[in-house]
Design a protein around this motif. Structure first.
Motif, PDB file in Angstrom:
ATOM      1  N   MET A  51      50.794  34.448  37.264  1.00  0.00           N
ATOM      2  CA  MET A  51      50.198  33.153  37.598  1.00  0.00           C
ATOM      3  C   MET A  51      50.288  32.272  36.355  1.00  0.00           C
ATOM      4  O   MET A  51      50.370  32.768  35.232  1.00  0.00           O
ATOM      5  N   ASP A  52      50.255  30.979  36.578  1.00  0.00           N
ATOM      6  CA  ASP A  52      50.320  30.007  35.487  1.00  0.00           C
ATOM      7  C   ASP A  52      48.964  29.319  35.380  1.00  0.00           C
ATOM      8  O   ASP A  52      48.731  28.305  36.022  1.00  0.00           O
ATOM      9  N   GLY A  53      48.072  29.922  34.610  1.00  0.00           N
ATOM     10  CA  GLY A  53      46.737  29.340  34.450  1.00  0.00           C
ATOM     11  C   GLY A  53      45.994  29.199  35.772  1.00  0.00           C
ATOM     12  O   GLY A  53      45.353  28.197  36.020  1.00  0.00           O
ATOM     13  N   GLY A  54      46.108  30.180  36.643  1.00  0.00           N
ATOM     14  CA  GLY A  54      45.438  30.139  37.936  1.00  0.00           C
ATOM     15  C   GLY A  54      46.277  29.519  39.036  1.00  0.00           C
ATOM     16  O   GLY A  54      45.886  29.528  40.194  1.00  0.00           O
ATOM     17  N   SER A  55      47.426  28.986  38.687  1.00  0.00           N
ATOM     18  CA  SER A  55      48.314  28.362  39.670  1.00  0.00           C
ATOM     19  C   SER A  55      49.397  29.351  40.099  1.00  0.00           C
ATOM     20  O   SER A  55      50.009  30.020  39.261  1.00  0.00           O
ATOM     21  N   GLU A  92      45.516  29.881  46.675  1.00  0.00           N
ATOM     22  CA  GLU A  92      44.839  29.150  45.609  1.00  0.00           C
ATOM     23  C   GLU A  92      43.484  28.620  46.068  1.00  0.00           C
ATOM     24  O   GLU A  92      42.632  28.278  45.251  1.00  0.00           O
TER      25      GLU A  92
END
Length: 119
Positions: A51-55, A92
């Motif tokens: 994941m990219d910072g929660g994304s 998300e």
């Protein structure tokens, strides 16, 4: 270019999800099996991408790249890749009515899992 709202995105996702569900439902046994295998591959690929910072964006982009390749080649497997991309976005949990989108996505997955269990 006008800014898209989260509601616009949710509506677009629902439209794409309903179309993808229709592809699954309208497929013959062989095609549905190929969609199911593609979806399993997409889920495995997505799980392997951090994941990219929660994304989930990196996961979604990877699935959409494979979706485009299959779609351009006219392969029904594209539906499995699209479903995985949509699931990544729904997961998300920051879209309006994401729970409703989740229900539809789960129904699509149930059709595919049922197909996987037959083979």
């Amino acid at each position: 270019m006008p800014v898209r709202s989260e509601q616009d995105e949710a509506n677009d996702l629902l439209e794409t999800l309903v179309f993808t569900l229709g592809v699954i439902v309208d497929s013959d046994v062989s095609s549905r099996s190929r969609i199911s295998e593609a979806h399993a591959d997409a889920q495995a690929l997505a799980a392997s991408i951090p994941m990219d910072g929660g994304s989930a964006r990196p996961r979604i982009v990877a699935c959409l790249e494979r979706f485009n390749a299959h779609r351009e080649a006219g392969r029904v497997e594209a539906a499995g890749w699209m479903l995985a991309a949509i699931q990544g976005r729904i997961a998300e949990k920051n879209l309006p009515r994401w729970e409703e989108l989740q229900i539809v996505a789960d129904k699509a997955v149930q059709l595919l899992v049922g197909e996987r269990n037959l083979h």
